[in-house]
Design a protein around this motif. Structure first.
Motif, PDB file in Angstrom:
ATOM      1  N   GLU A  41     -25.987  44.666 -15.769  1.00  0.00           N
ATOM      2  CA  GLU A  41     -25.647  45.770 -14.878  1.00  0.00           C
ATOM      3  C   GLU A  41     -24.711  46.728 -15.600  1.00  0.00           C
ATOM      4  OE1 GLU A  41     -24.459  44.853 -10.559  1.00  0.00           O
ATOM      5  OE2 GLU A  41     -24.627  42.934 -11.586  1.00  0.00           O
ATOM      6  N   THR A  42     -24.919  48.006 -15.374  1.00  0.00           N
ATOM      7  CA  THR A  42     -24.035  48.971 -16.018  1.00  0.00           C
ATOM      8  C   THR A  42     -23.167  49.673 -14.972  1.00  0.00           C
ATOM      9  OG1 THR A  42     -25.797  50.595 -15.922  1.00  0.00           O
ATOM     10  CG2 THR A  42     -25.548  49.413 -17.992  1.00  0.00           C
ATOM     11  N   ILE A  43     -22.120  50.291 -15.451  1.00  0.00           N
ATOM     12  CA  ILE A  43     -21.143  50.924 -14.571  1.00  0.00           C
ATOM     13  C   ILE A  43     -20.465  52.041 -15.361  1.00  0.00           C
ATOM     14  CG2 ILE A  43     -19.340  49.260 -15.276  1.00  0.00           C
ATOM     15  CD1 ILE A  43     -18.277  49.343 -12.416  1.00  0.00           C
ATOM     16  N   ASP A  44     -19.966  53.054 -14.651  1.00  0.00           N
ATOM     17  CA  ASP A  44     -19.217  54.107 -15.329  1.00  0.00           C
ATOM     18  C   ASP A  44     -17.781  53.616 -15.544  1.00  0.00           C
ATOM     19  OD1 ASP A  44     -17.868  56.299 -16.217  1.00  0.00           O
ATOM     20  OD2 ASP A  44     -18.250  57.551 -14.442  1.00  0.00           O
ATOM     21  N   PRO A  45     -17.382  53.382 -16.795  1.00  0.00           N
ATOM     22  CA  PRO A  45     -16.050  52.801 -17.040  1.00  0.00           C
ATOM     23  C   PRO A  45     -14.908  53.713 -16.591  1.00  0.00           C
ATOM     24  CG  PRO A  45     -17.076  53.437 -19.116  1.00  0.00           C
ATOM     25  CD  PRO A  45     -18.118  53.622 -18.053  1.00  0.00           C
ATOM     26  N   ASN A  46     -15.187  55.009 -16.447  1.00  0.00           N
ATOM     27  CA  ASN A  46     -14.134  55.928 -16.017  1.00  0.00           C
ATOM     28  C   ASN A  46     -14.004  55.996 -14.504  1.00  0.00           C
ATOM     29  OD1 ASN A  46     -13.509  56.751 -18.688  1.00  0.00           O
ATOM     30  ND2 ASN A  46     -15.394  57.960 -18.667  1.00  0.00           N
ATOM     31  N   ASN A  47     -14.917  55.345 -13.808  1.00  0.00           N
ATOM     32  CA  ASN A  47     -14.886  55.411 -12.355  1.00  0.00           C
ATOM     33  C   ASN A  47     -15.343  54.071 -11.767  1.00  0.00           C
ATOM     34  OD1 ASN A  47     -14.611  56.460  -9.798  1.00  0.00           O
ATOM     35  ND2 ASN A  47     -16.595  57.516  -9.825  1.00  0.00           N
ATOM     36  N   VAL A  48     -14.666  52.973 -12.186  1.00  0.00           N
ATOM     37  CA  VAL A  48     -15.097  51.644 -11.732  1.00  0.00           C
ATOM     38  C   VAL A  48     -14.908  51.466 -10.230  1.00  0.00           C
ATOM     39  CG1 VAL A  48     -14.697  50.544 -13.976  1.00  0.00           C
ATOM     40  CG2 VAL A  48     -12.875  50.539 -12.265  1.00  0.00           C
ATOM     41  N   GLU A  49     -13.985  52.243  -9.642  1.00  0.00           N
ATOM     42  CA  GLU A  49     -13.711  52.131  -8.203  1.00  0.00           C
ATOM     43  C   GLU A  49     -14.917  52.549  -7.359  1.00  0.00           C
ATOM     44  OE1 GLU A  49     -11.706  53.736 -10.307  1.00  0.00           O
ATOM     45  OE2 GLU A  49      -9.892  52.480 -10.326  1.00  0.00           O
ATOM     46  N   ALA A  50     -15.842  53.297  -7.978  1.00  0.00           N
ATOM     47  CA  ALA A  50     -17.025  53.736  -7.233  1.00  0.00           C
ATOM     48  C   ALA A  50     -17.941  52.554  -6.907  1.00  0.00           C
ATOM     49  CB  ALA A  50     -17.794  54.770  -8.051  1.00  0.00           C
ATOM     50  N   HIS A  51     -17.831  51.478  -7.682  1.00  0.00           N
ATOM     51  CA  HIS A  51     -18.634  50.281  -7.436  1.00  0.00           C
ATOM     52  C   HIS A  51     -17.943  49.445  -6.358  1.00  0.00           C
ATOM     53  CE1 HIS A  51     -20.646  46.445  -8.129  1.00  0.00           C
ATOM     54  NE2 HIS A  51     -21.563  47.096  -8.821  1.00  0.00           N
ATOM     55  N   ASP A  52     -18.732  48.971  -5.412  1.00  0.00           N
ATOM     56  CA  ASP A  52     -18.187  48.220  -4.285  1.00  0.00           C
ATOM     57  C   ASP A  52     -17.288  47.049  -4.693  1.00  0.00           C
ATOM     58  OD1 ASP A  52     -18.429  48.937  -1.664  1.00  0.00           O
ATOM     59  OD2 ASP A  52     -19.652  47.170  -1.150  1.00  0.00           O
ATOM     60  N   SER A  53     -17.713  46.302  -5.730  1.00  0.00           N
ATOM     61  CA  SER A  53     -16.960  45.117  -6.150  1.00  0.00           C
ATOM     62  C   SER A  53     -15.584  45.462  -6.691  1.00  0.00           C
ATOM     63  CB  SER A  53     -17.731  44.373  -7.242  1.00  0.00           C
ATOM     64  OG  SER A  53     -18.943  43.897  -6.750  1.00  0.00           O
ATOM     65  N   PHE A  54     -15.414  46.688  -7.155  1.00  0.00           N
ATOM     66  CA  PHE A  54     -14.174  47.033  -7.839  1.00  0.00           C
ATOM     67  C   PHE A  54     -13.317  48.029  -7.083  1.00  0.00           C
ATOM     68  CE2 PHE A  54     -17.327  45.907 -11.182  1.00  0.00           C
ATOM     69  CZ  PHE A  54     -16.820  44.644 -11.437  1.00  0.00           C
ATOM     70  N   LYS A  55     -13.601  48.216  -5.799  1.00  0.00           N
ATOM     71  CA  LYS A  55     -12.703  49.016  -4.958  1.00  0.00           C
ATOM     72  C   LYS A  55     -11.409  48.217  -4.834  1.00  0.00           C
ATOM     73  CE  LYS A  55     -16.133  51.369  -2.054  1.00  0.00           C
ATOM     74  NZ  LYS A  55     -16.602  52.139  -3.178  1.00  0.00           N
ATOM     75  N   PRO A  56     -10.240  48.894  -4.859  1.00  0.00           N
ATOM     76  CA  PRO A  56      -8.971  48.157  -4.862  1.00  0.00           C
ATOM     77  C   PRO A  56      -8.887  47.074  -3.783  1.00  0.00           C
ATOM     78  CG  PRO A  56      -8.572  50.499  -5.146  1.00  0.00           C
ATOM     79  CD  PRO A  56     -10.057  50.343  -4.931  1.00  0.00           C
ATOM     80  N   GLU A  57      -9.429  47.366  -2.565  1.00  0.00           N
ATOM     81  CA  GLU A  57      -9.311  46.375  -1.491  1.00  0.00           C
ATOM     82  C   GLU A  57     -10.254  45.180  -1.680  1.00  0.00           C
ATOM     83  OE1 GLU A  57     -10.344  49.511  -1.255  1.00  0.00           O
ATOM     84  OE2 GLU A  57     -12.012  49.734   0.155  1.00  0.00           O
ATOM     85  N   ASN A  58     -11.212  45.290  -2.595  1.00  0.00           N
ATOM     86  CA  ASN A  58     -12.159  44.181  -2.811  1.00  0.00           C
ATOM     87  C   ASN A  58     -11.829  43.340  -4.034  1.00  0.00           C
ATOM     88  OD1 ASN A  58     -13.576  44.986  -0.577  1.00  0.00           O
ATOM     89  ND2 ASN A  58     -15.049  46.218  -1.734  1.00  0.00           N
ATOM     90  N   LEU A  59     -10.724  43.671  -4.705  1.00  0.00           N
ATOM     91  CA  LEU A  59     -10.357  42.911  -5.903  1.00  0.00           C
ATOM     92  C   LEU A  59      -9.763  41.565  -5.504  1.00  0.00           C
ATOM     93  CD1 LEU A  59      -8.789  45.640  -8.203  1.00  0.00           C
ATOM     94  CD2 LEU A  59     -11.064  44.623  -8.339  1.00  0.00           C
ATOM     95  N   GLY A  60      -9.840  40.618  -6.433  1.00  0.00           N
ATOM     96  CA  GLY A  60      -9.251  39.307  -6.206  1.00  0.00           C
ATOM     97  C   GLY A  60     -10.180  38.357  -5.489  1.00  0.00           C
TER      98      GLY A  60
END
Ligand code: CUA
Length: 166
Positions: A41-60
């Motif tokens: 899977e690829t992701i924009d490294p400059n905007n990881v928050e755009a991915h659901d898994s990496f939104k601040p509230e979904n971390l951890g």
């Protein structure tokens, strides 16, 4: 040219093992579709928050079902972001009961980092632009240090966290 008998035996053995290993790799790669996990899977490294898994509230750590957990991580020099606890303090330790299954999903915002949970088989390379996943069963109780095993800069040795299995 005269070849000694044992030399012939070893030459044959060496060449045969090479052929066997290449066949195994070829079979795994082309028929079984086994590829390095980090390229799926690829992701924009400059905007990881755009991915659901990496939104601040979904971390951890999140419990998804009984005994099943997921842990989302954003790595950057020189930190693993596991989100914040209820006091808004950065989480450094992931706690799960023994026998839990954890799906680790991670990416990096800057350079290549490692994500290894020492003493378990969890070991991923995190590459900018890619999402790495690894599912593992925490069979043994104890404290396991998460370490970055890819040299990522001056603070490389300060990149760590902990998984506690109770
Ligand atoms: Cu991050 Cu070494």
């Amino acid at each position: 040219m005269h070849l000694h008998k044992y030399e012939k035996v070893w030459l044959t053995f060496g060449m045969a093992s090479l052929v066997i290993f290449l066949l195994i790799i070829g079979f795994a790669a082309f028929w079984k579709g086994t590829h390095p996990q980090s390229h799926l899977e690829t992701i924009d490294p400059n905007n990881v928050e755009a991915h659901d898994s990496f939104k601040p509230e979904n971390l951890g750590l999140t419990e998804v079902a009984d005994g099943k957990y997921k842990v989302n991580i954003v790595a950057s020099a020189f930190n693993y972001d596991f989100g914040v606890d209820k006091d808004e303090k950065p989480v450094k330790t992931i706690r799960v009961p023994q026998g839990s299954t954890i799906l680790f999903t991670a990416t990096t915002k800057d350079v290549v980092h490692g994500f290894q949970v020492a003493g378990t088989n969890v070991n991923m390379m995190l590459e900018p632009g890619h999402i790495s996943r690894f599912e593992a069963v925490m069979k043994n109780k104890g404290e396991f240090t998460i370490v970055c095993n890819e040299y990522c800069g001056i603070g490389h040795h300060q990149m760590f966290g902990k998984v506690e299995v109770y």
